[in-house]
Design a protein around this motif. Structure first.
Motif, mmCIF file in Angstrom:
data_model
loop_
_atom_site.group_PDB
_atom_site.id
_atom_site.type_symbol
_atom_site.label_atom_id
_atom_site.label_comp_id
_atom_site.label_asym_id
_atom_site.label_seq_id
_atom_site.Cartn_x
_atom_site.Cartn_y
_atom_site.Cartn_z
ATOM 1 N N ARG A 224 62.993 26.114 17.260
ATOM 2 C CA ARG A 224 61.415 25.875 17.755
ATOM 3 C C ARG A 224 61.130 25.793 19.283
ATOM 4 O O ARG A 224 62.040 25.322 19.887
ATOM 5 C CB ARG A 224 61.032 24.578 16.891
ATOM 6 C CG ARG A 224 60.903 24.679 15.374
ATOM 7 C CD ARG A 224 60.265 23.499 15.067
ATOM 8 N NE ARG A 224 59.829 23.552 13.533
ATOM 9 C CZ ARG A 224 60.488 23.108 12.720
ATOM 10 N NH1 ARG A 224 61.544 22.224 12.964
ATOM 11 N NH2 ARG A 224 60.190 23.215 11.287
ATOM 12 N N GLU A 225 60.210 26.632 19.442
ATOM 13 C CA GLU A 225 59.935 26.600 20.878
ATOM 14 C C GLU A 225 59.417 25.335 21.464
ATOM 15 O O GLU A 225 59.900 24.742 22.766
ATOM 16 C CB GLU A 225 58.495 27.583 21.104
ATOM 17 C CG GLU A 225 58.599 27.956 22.662
ATOM 18 C CD GLU A 225 57.693 29.139 22.807
ATOM 19 O OE1 GLU A 225 56.751 29.030 23.574
ATOM 20 O OE2 GLU A 225 57.701 30.349 21.938
ATOM 21 N N PRO A 227 60.005 21.479 19.891
ATOM 22 C CA PRO A 227 60.740 20.701 18.871
ATOM 23 C C PRO A 227 59.657 19.663 18.588
ATOM 24 O O PRO A 227 59.076 19.092 19.534
ATOM 25 C CB PRO A 227 62.077 20.332 19.547
ATOM 26 C CG PRO A 227 62.243 21.312 20.385
ATOM 27 C CD PRO A 227 61.152 21.609 21.153
ATOM 28 N N ASN A 543 63.749 18.720 12.887
ATOM 29 C CA ASN A 543 63.403 20.215 13.387
ATOM 30 C C ASN A 543 64.296 21.132 12.607
ATOM 31 O O ASN A 543 64.546 22.281 13.018
ATOM 32 C CB ASN A 543 63.406 20.467 14.958
ATOM 33 C CG ASN A 543 62.591 19.655 15.322
ATOM 34 O OD1 ASN A 543 61.155 20.054 15.580
ATOM 35 N ND2 ASN A 543 62.567 18.578 15.924
#
Length: 621
Positions: A224-225, A227, A543
């Protein structure tokens, strides 16, 4: 007067029958289908090889050599069935270096033994007693055994060796060690493991090729860009409590109208409860859990991580947090020398440890002071650590609920139904209820001291407490009633993970697959610590959407936990079996995939290769 006893071919038959009876007992305990014609075809030729060697080389004292051979076979079969009762796999020579642990955990070992197991030793006593009795009654007594034709011995030896070879060779590629031992025969399997290279150990991977990107790809991780929860607990203390033998089915369990775990169940209802979280230990059990949690590396296959891996410069959670200014310590009421923690703790990078020398031996349960003493003394040290300007990381290990769960009467708080009172299951629940009581007091102390709201606090189980291999039919039926379906692998290795993060966690049951190897990256994300310079094999549980967890030691090689349940390998992937989380049957094609299976094996090889090539740790002054 000389007494001449001429057995001839009769000793050949007697030797074979005695050992066959012993092997049948081991097969009855270990293999689901018990002894069969296959048993005789795979085990007897090995007896004959030994018989021929004794006859060929022993010119005198043959009875002594037969007795020694008998004793060695007996000890091997006895060890196989006892080891299987707890670990669920066939013991090999690799476990011999842990033989000293048997005496140290004596009660735990003896509790696995049914009295009839001792029958395997009766004939040895007789074989020793009869000659001694005859000597005492007959002056000049000598026992002579008529030699057998060398030609007949040669033919028998060649045929026997060929039969052993025929049993070993076609089955050497099997992934499942239990199936392999059943198809080869236990004795052939033991011989094979000594002289054969480990068939599942792929060629070691060069350190330059072991990258985080490769690990993430094999794990199926998606990044994820931004988190979730990154830095949510920045600057907070980290307290990780490892709970002895605690399984997840206990959370929310009611027995006889009482909540078995009132404090942990309440904690789970008020915080994040990961209910598909799995133990990932090996031969080192509790110490392996410490290793996996603090390194995010897999345990070695044939030995506890504390043996050779602890000699390496390991990447670890204590070292990572120390680089961010944390003070680190670990607390356990056992002697630090047990499981070689004298090497493990420096390898992990803890600033200091507190063991039996600190906690004493008051209110003794299992191997040291009780959980009440553990938490009472630990909280005082945590308060002192909290007085500095530095945050701290503390790992706390409970021990009172250790197998075989012989809790003192004064500590028993549950009124169990009659069918549980004299069973291992009843003792287990009673012991865990006490562990829960001590944890409740610890949580109250954390809250009253202000530490609760200034700390990330994780509670997780270290390993299974009720091995399915140790249960009789009545206990399996009782467990079926408790969990609502057949009790098996998916329940046995499922341990709780409960997470409290101030101002971040809320009541939620999180049904994401995870394991102990995932705690390091999860904690790192919460405190905002970068893992850019540290290799790890877990993934942040906050995540991640999917997971694959290679399992070792308690299950056959190639077994994994996936998003659908536990997969147990067969001779290969194709004849493996899936055990879903909820006990229901999986639809065709919905279990662990071949890709997951193959990726899991590669992950294990990468981890082994990585640790093997780490520099040795410098000796401590």
């Amino acid at each position: 007067m000389n007494l001449l006893i001429k057995l001839g071919n009769r000793r050949f038959v007697l030797f074979t029958l005695i050992l066959l009876l012993k092997c049948c007992l081991a097969w009855f305990v270990v293999f689901e289908d018990g002894p069969s014609v296959t048993t005789m075809l795979t085990e007897i030729p090995f007896f004959w090889v030994v018989f021929c060697l004794i006859e060929w080389f022993a010119t005198k004292r043959k009875l002594l050599y037969y007795t020694i051979a008998n004793l060695l076979f007996t000890l091997l079969y006895f060890t196989v069935l006892m080891y299987y009762k707890y670990y669920g796999v066939i013991v090999t020579y690799h476990a011999l270096n842990q033989a000293n642990k048997v005496a140290q955990v004596g009660d735990s070992t003896y509790s696995l033994m049914d009295p009839y197991y001792l029958l395997v030793f009766v004939d040895i006593l007789v074989l020793v007693a009869i000659p001694l009795w005859l000597r005492s009654r007959t002056k000049g007594f000598q026992l002579q055994l008529r030699p057998i034709s060398r030609k007949a011995l040669s033919v028998l030896l060649v045929v026997s060796v060929m039969l052993c070879f025929i049993s070993i060779w076609p089955n050497r590629a099997s992934m499942n060690e239990n199936m392999q031992a059943e198809e080869m025969g236990i004795l052939n399997y033991e011989f094979y493991t000594i002289f054969a290279d480990d068939k599942v150990d792929a060629e070691r991977v060069d350190m330059k090729e072991i990258t985080q990107a490769r690990i993430d790809e094999l794990k199926g991780k998606t990044s994820r860009e931004q988190p979730l929860y990154y830095g949510a607990a920045k600057g907070k203390n980290v307290i990780i409590v490892q709970m002895e033998s605690m399984q997840n089915f206990l959370i929310g369990l009611r027995v006889n109208g009482q909540e078995a775990m009132p404090n942990l169940s309440k904690l789970a209802r008020e915080n994040f409860h990961f209910d598909r979280f799995y133990a990932m230990v090996g031969q080192g059990t509790t110490a392996d859990a410490e290793y996996v949690v603090n390194t995010s590396l897999y345990v070695p296959k044939h030995e506890p991580a504390t043996k050779n891996n602890a000699k390496k410069e390991l990447p670890s959670l204590p070292k990572l947090l120390k680089s961010y200014g944390y003070d680190t310590a670990t607390f356990h009421t056992n002697d630090v020398q047990f499981w070689n923690r004298t090497e493990l703790y420096p390898a992990l990078g803890f600033d200091r440890y507190y063991d039996k020398s600190f906690f004493g031996d008051t209110d003794h349960i299992a191997f040291g002071s009780s959980d009440e003493v553990l938490y009472e003394k630990t909280i005082e040290e945590l308060k002192k650590m909290n007085e500095s300007d530095r945050p701290f990381y503390a790992q706390v290990l409970s021990m009172s609920a250790h197998h075989p769960y012989n809790l003192p009467e004064s500590k028993r708080r549950l009124a169990l139904p009659e069918e549980m009172q004299d069973s291992m299951i009843g003792r287990y629940i009673q012991a865990q209820n006490y562990a829960d009581y001590a944890i409740g007091a610890f949580i109250d102390d954390l809250k009253s001291s202000g530490l609760w709201e200034d700390s990330v606090v994780l509670f997780y189980g270290d390993h299974q407490g009720l091995p399915v291999y140790s249960m009789n039919d009545e206990e399996r039926e009782l467990m079926k009633e408790l969990v609502g379906h057949e009790y098996g692998y998916a329940e046995m290795f499922n341990v709780p993970l409960i997470m409290h993060v101030p101002d971040a966690t809320y009541p939620a049951v999180i049904e994401r697959t995870g394991g102990q190897i995932d705690l390091l990256p999860t904690v790192a994300n919460l405190v905002g610590a970068s893992l850019g310079n540290q290799l790890y094999f877990g993934q942040d549980l906050l995540n991640s959407d999917s997971n694959v967890l290679p399992m070792r030691h308690f299950l056959p090689t190639g077994s994994i936990v996936s998003d659908t349940g536990v997969f147990i390998t067969g001779n290969d992937y194709e004849d493996g079996a899936n055990y879903p989380f909820d006990g229901e049957e999986l639809s065709e094609g919905s279990g662990a995939s071949r890709s997951e299976y193959e990726r899991a094996l590669e992950l294990l090889n990468l981890s082994d290769s990585f640790v093997e090539q780490l520099p040795d740790r410098s000796p401590q002054p």
